[in-house]
Scaffold this motif. Structure first.
Motif, PDB file in Angstrom:
ATOM      1  N   CYS A  11      23.782  37.606 -40.190  1.00  0.00           N
ATOM      2  CA  CYS A  11      25.081  36.933 -40.048  1.00  0.00           C
ATOM      3  C   CYS A  11      24.904  35.419 -40.055  1.00  0.00           C
ATOM      4  O   CYS A  11      25.681  34.689 -40.669  1.00  0.00           O
ATOM      5  CB  CYS A  11      25.775  37.377 -38.759  1.00  0.00           C
ATOM      6  N   LYS A  16      27.979  35.166 -42.183  1.00  0.00           N
ATOM      7  CA  LYS A  16      28.864  36.339 -42.197  1.00  0.00           C
ATOM      8  C   LYS A  16      29.281  36.703 -40.779  1.00  0.00           C
ATOM      9  O   LYS A  16      28.595  36.353 -39.819  1.00  0.00           O
ATOM     10  CB  LYS A  16      28.113  37.553 -42.762  1.00  0.00           C
ATOM     11  N   THR A  17      30.367  37.450 -40.685  1.00  0.00           N
ATOM     12  CA  THR A  17      30.730  38.058 -39.404  1.00  0.00           C
ATOM     13  C   THR A  17      30.042  39.423 -39.344  1.00  0.00           C
ATOM     14  O   THR A  17      29.527  39.913 -40.360  1.00  0.00           O
ATOM     15  CB  THR A  17      32.248  38.269 -39.314  1.00  0.00           C
ATOM     16  N   VAL A 189      29.579  35.586 -33.434  1.00  0.00           N
ATOM     17  CA  VAL A 189      28.646  36.716 -33.494  1.00  0.00           C
ATOM     18  C   VAL A 189      27.850  36.826 -32.191  1.00  0.00           C
ATOM     19  O   VAL A 189      27.715  37.913 -31.609  1.00  0.00           O
ATOM     20  CB  VAL A 189      27.694  36.580 -34.702  1.00  0.00           C
TER      21      VAL A 189
END
Lengths: 288, 220
Positions: A11, A16-17, A189
């Motif tokens: 992530c 990214k999630t 995250v």
């Protein structure tokens, strides 16, 4: 991705999630499109809402007669008196009981991750979504996030009371729900992983000692407890409270605890609540 | 072994209350029906151990019968299956026994007095058929399966796998068992992807293949 550390790095490096990494991963695994992954999650979400809807209006008892009317009682009380913690709290415990009671009266539920723990993720996810008007898109993101937490935990510890006690069923559901709530509240995250770690740490050692071997006592009422527990974990994580023990290591601790737990406390109904005076009396009534 | 996926965690949609004792029971019934290729007119169930002791409180009997009648784990008719129209033309009996050599959640099924199937619900809704008639098997419903009964002799496996290779089918797992050397043997082939059922006929043409059947994986 087999560990939370790997997930975190993926992530972080690719910006990214968790749900993005998870849905892409699942798409590759099943050789389908990301849209298909999301429509699978949407179907589960839809069925979760259906179970809540049916559960809220039913008073039917389970086959054993032990459970089935607590959601009704709670709703009746809240018609006259507000909860000390407000409307959102009322919803969370109602939704968890509604789903869990649907399960024990042979209604249709989503095993997420298991049938006995089916009320926890939906109650937290859907009640918070309604409170904050989260879109369907956001709700799917949250469910996929929860699912990814459960998936990675399950690679180390089987999510079954018979293997590791209730910590691996309702406990893991609570860790998943904490992640879902954190995602709905736009947590980072690291905060999401912390939320799960905090939730799971706090239920280590939870046994599985169901009365008469049925998914009823203490399972049904444990669902609202652990749905609320998930909110506490998400709140702490969103405030940047960190779990000193990272999630991967908490899962290791859960696995070890489960292995050391006597088989008598792992879904065999040979100890704990199942063999209390009242537990045994109920068992006799149900099966003789 | 197949790794747990995201989908496994956020599903199945199922009739409660128990993944092993309700959904697992439906799957065992359904797999047995797929092996038999037909809905039987008569079925005898024997439930063992935990299935025998706590089955009633979990709807295990209902799940088993519903599966044999072809219902899936999320079918709302499971709950009232004994009074359902679709159960009117089937003659079913349940008996109960303890046998601690067997898995805690074991069921034996006899279809029309002609086929014996024994299965286990191994947890979290996962199941395995462990016996078909006299043969030890392991059929999980996770993959499409080819089941064969044949005479135990050299070259049988390669003849069958050659046919599969020609069709471009990849074998995920292969298990063989036999009663005794030179006697009846069984082969369970779990494959990736789908198989054209015409291959069944091709395999049946191989000398000394007595029986072949293709069992599709369970959808839920």
């Amino acid at each position: 991705m087999d560990t939370f550390e790997q997930l975190y790095k993926e992530c972080l490096t690719k910006n990214k999630t968790i749900y993005q990494a998870a849905q892409e991963n699942m798409a590759i695994e099943a050789d389908i499109s990301v849209d298909k992954v999301r429509s699978f999650a949407l179907k589960s979400l839809f069925e979760m809402k259906e179970a809540i809807r049916s559960g809220l209006i039913s008073k039917e008892l389970s086959m054993s007669g032990m459970c089935g009317q607590d959601c009704y009682k709670v709703q009746q009380y809240y018609k006259k008196q507000n909860s000390m913690f407000g409307k959102l709290f009322e919803k969370i415990i109602e939704y968890a009981l509604a789903t869990s009671e649907e399960n024990i009266r042979m209604g249709r539920i989503v095993a997420c991750p298991t049938a006995g723990s089916c009320g926890i993720v939906p109650a937290a996810l859907i009640a918070i979504s309604e409170e904050y008007n989260c879109s369907e898109f956001e709700q799917i993101n949250a469910l996929i996030t929860a699912g990814e937490i459960g998936r990675i935990i399950s690679l180390k510890v089987a999510l079954a009371g018979a293997v590791a006690g209730c910590q691996a069923e309702c406990g893991v559901a609570s860790a998943m729900a904490a992640a879902a709530v954190c995602q709905l509240r736009n947590g980072r995250v690291s905060q999401i992983l912390n939320a799960s770690a905090l939730a799971l740490k706090n239920v280590l050692g939870l046994t599985c000692d169901p009365v008469a071997g049925l998914v009823e006592v203490p399972c049904v009422k444990r669902n609202p407890f652990l749905a609320v527990h998930a909110i506490t974990a998400a709140e702490l994580a969103l405030c940047d409270v960190e779990s000193k023990i990272p999630l991967d290591e908490v899962v290791d601790a859960m696995g070890q605890t489960g292995a050391l737990m006597s088989p008598m406390l792992k879904e065999s109904s040979q100890a704990g609540l199942a063999v209390t005076k009242t537990g045994l009396k109920v068992q006799k009534q149900v099966f003789d | 072994m197949k790794k747990t996926t995201l989908f496994d965690i956020i599903s199945p949609v199922m009739i409660g209350p128990s993944s092993s004792h309700t959904a697992g029971a439906v799957r065992l019934g359904l797999l047995a029906k797929h092996i038999y290729k037909n809905t039987p007119k008569k079925v005898k169930f024997t439930l063992y151990n935990s299935y025998a002791h706590t089955g009633k409180g979990h709807g295990t009997e209902k799940g088993l019968l519903a599966g044999v009648l072809g219902l899936d784990v999320d079918d709302r008719r499971i709950k009232d299956i004994f009074n359902s129209d679709i159960a009117k033309n089937i003659d079913y009996t349940f008996s109960y026994a303890d046998n601690f050599k067997k898995h805690p959640n074991t069921v034996d099924m006899v279809f029309d007095d002609s086929m014996f199937v024994s299965g286990e619900s191994v947890g979290a809704g996962e199941v395995a058929i462990r016996k078909i008639n006299d043969f030890n098997v392991k059929l999980t419903g996770r993959y499409n399966n080819l089941i064969l009964v044949y005479k135990d002799k050299p070259g049988m496996i390669s003849q069958v796998t050659n046919l599969l290779q020609k069709e471009g089918i990849n074998i995920a797992f292969l298990n063989c068992d036999r009663n005794a050397k030179g006697q009846e043997a069984s082969m369970i082939i779990e494959i990736d992807g789908k198989m054209n059922t015409s291959i069944e006929d091709e395999i049946l043409k191989i000398p000394d293949v007595y029986f072949v059947t293709y069992v599709e994986k369970l959808e839920n």
